[in-house]
Design an enzyme around this catalytic site. Structure first.
Site, PDB file in Angstrom:
ATOM      1  N   ASP A 177      40.956 -10.456  52.196  1.00 13.75           N
ATOM      2  CA  ASP A 177      42.028 -10.022  53.112  1.00 13.75           C
ATOM      3  C   ASP A 177      42.420  -8.545  52.992  1.00 13.75           C
ATOM      4  O   ASP A 177      43.600  -8.210  53.117  1.00 13.75           O
ATOM      5  CB  ASP A 177      43.278 -10.892  52.908  1.00 13.75           C
ATOM      6  CG  ASP A 177      43.010 -12.372  53.044  1.00 13.75           C
ATOM      7  OD1 ASP A 177      41.902 -12.759  53.442  1.00 13.75           O
ATOM      8  OD2 ASP A 177      43.916 -13.160  52.739  1.00 13.75           O
ATOM      9  N   LYS A 186      40.999 -17.054  58.256  1.00 12.23           N
ATOM     10  CA  LYS A 186      41.710 -18.152  57.603  1.00 12.23           C
ATOM     11  C   LYS A 186      43.195 -18.073  57.903  1.00 12.23           C
ATOM     12  O   LYS A 186      43.720 -17.004  58.238  1.00 12.23           O
ATOM     13  CB  LYS A 186      41.460 -18.147  56.095  1.00 12.23           C
ATOM     14  CG  LYS A 186      42.026 -16.955  55.335  1.00 12.23           C
ATOM     15  CD  LYS A 186      41.609 -17.016  53.871  1.00 12.23           C
ATOM     16  CE  LYS A 186      42.195 -15.891  53.035  1.00 12.23           C
ATOM     17  NZ  LYS A 186      43.651 -15.958  52.880  1.00 12.23           N
ATOM     18  N   CYS A 188      47.156 -15.308  47.874  1.00 16.11           N
ATOM     19  CA  CYS A 188      45.759 -15.658  48.124  1.00 16.11           C
ATOM     20  C   CYS A 188      44.877 -15.554  46.882  1.00 16.11           C
ATOM     21  O   CYS A 188      43.997 -16.385  46.671  1.00 16.11           O
ATOM     22  CB  CYS A 188      45.211 -14.802  49.258  1.00 16.11           C
ATOM     23  SG  CYS A 188      46.106 -15.032  50.811  1.00 16.11           S
TER      24      CYS A 188
END
Length: 198
Positions: free
Chosen positions: A18, A78, A111
């Site tokens: 990310d 996601k 995450c």
């Protein structure tokens, strides 16, 4: 017997989590984190370590930043905090020899933590590259790194992880990786024990 956390290129995978445009102005030490992650990515690709990339809600948070150098790699979108969405799980299952995952990205308390827990549950060693991981809050980052270590992850640096993969200065990629190590030095703000560290 204690886990040693050795790394072998043929049994490892690099996960880049990310590192997207919308995070650029809000993540602590974002440029340094991306630089360290790019260094790990370059070294891993030179050594034949597969690289998997995720993006959190890219329609909202934008694409992966170009300086990471993954324009030619698939990006797995996601909504979950864990990177282990079905396409990533499929990539991992396709490599039954895997014993270790190397993890870079954001955010440490969300995450990175949840991906690490999922990988540990699957029996993989997880190497969290601390100079390539951050959060919006330095405190969240510091506490998350402690939590990751408590859970059984290995905390490491971009230089250390590349040297673990090389193992020997006689390796044919040694000079290439050495150049990466010489060119980029992590910022003091992300050192363990420094500002924003543990």
């Amino acid at each position: 017997m204690a886990r040693l956390g050795r790394l072998c290129p043929s049994r490892s995978v690099l996960l880049l989590c990310d590192l997207q445009e919308r995070f650029r102005p809000i993540i602590h030490c974002f440029p340094q984190v991306v630089s360290a992650a790019a260094r790990v990515r370059q070294g891993c690709q030179a050594l034949g370590v597969p690289v998997l990339v995720t993006e959190q809600r890219p329609e909202v948070l934008g694409p992966t930043v170009p300086e990471l150098g993954v324009q030619d790699l698939p990006k797995h979108p996601k909504t979950s905090f864990s990177m282990l969405v079905p396409p990533v799980q499929a990539e991992l299952r396709a490599r039954p020899q895997l014993s270790a995952a190397i993890l870079c990205g954001i955010e440490a308390q969300a995450c990175i933590l949840q991906t690490t827990l999922d990988l540990l549950e699957q029996g993989l060693d997880v190497h969290v590259v601390v100079d390539a991981c951050s959060s919006r809050s330095p405190m969240d980052r510091a506490v998350a790194l402690g939590r990751l270590q408590q859970s059984g992850a290995f905390l490491t640096t971009s230089e250390s992880v590349l040297l673990l993969l090389l193992r020997d200065c006689a390796h044919p990629c040694f000079r290439q990786v050495l150049q990466l190590i010489k060119e980029q030095v992590p910022g003091r703000e992300l050192l363990m024990g420094g500002p924003g560290g543990l």
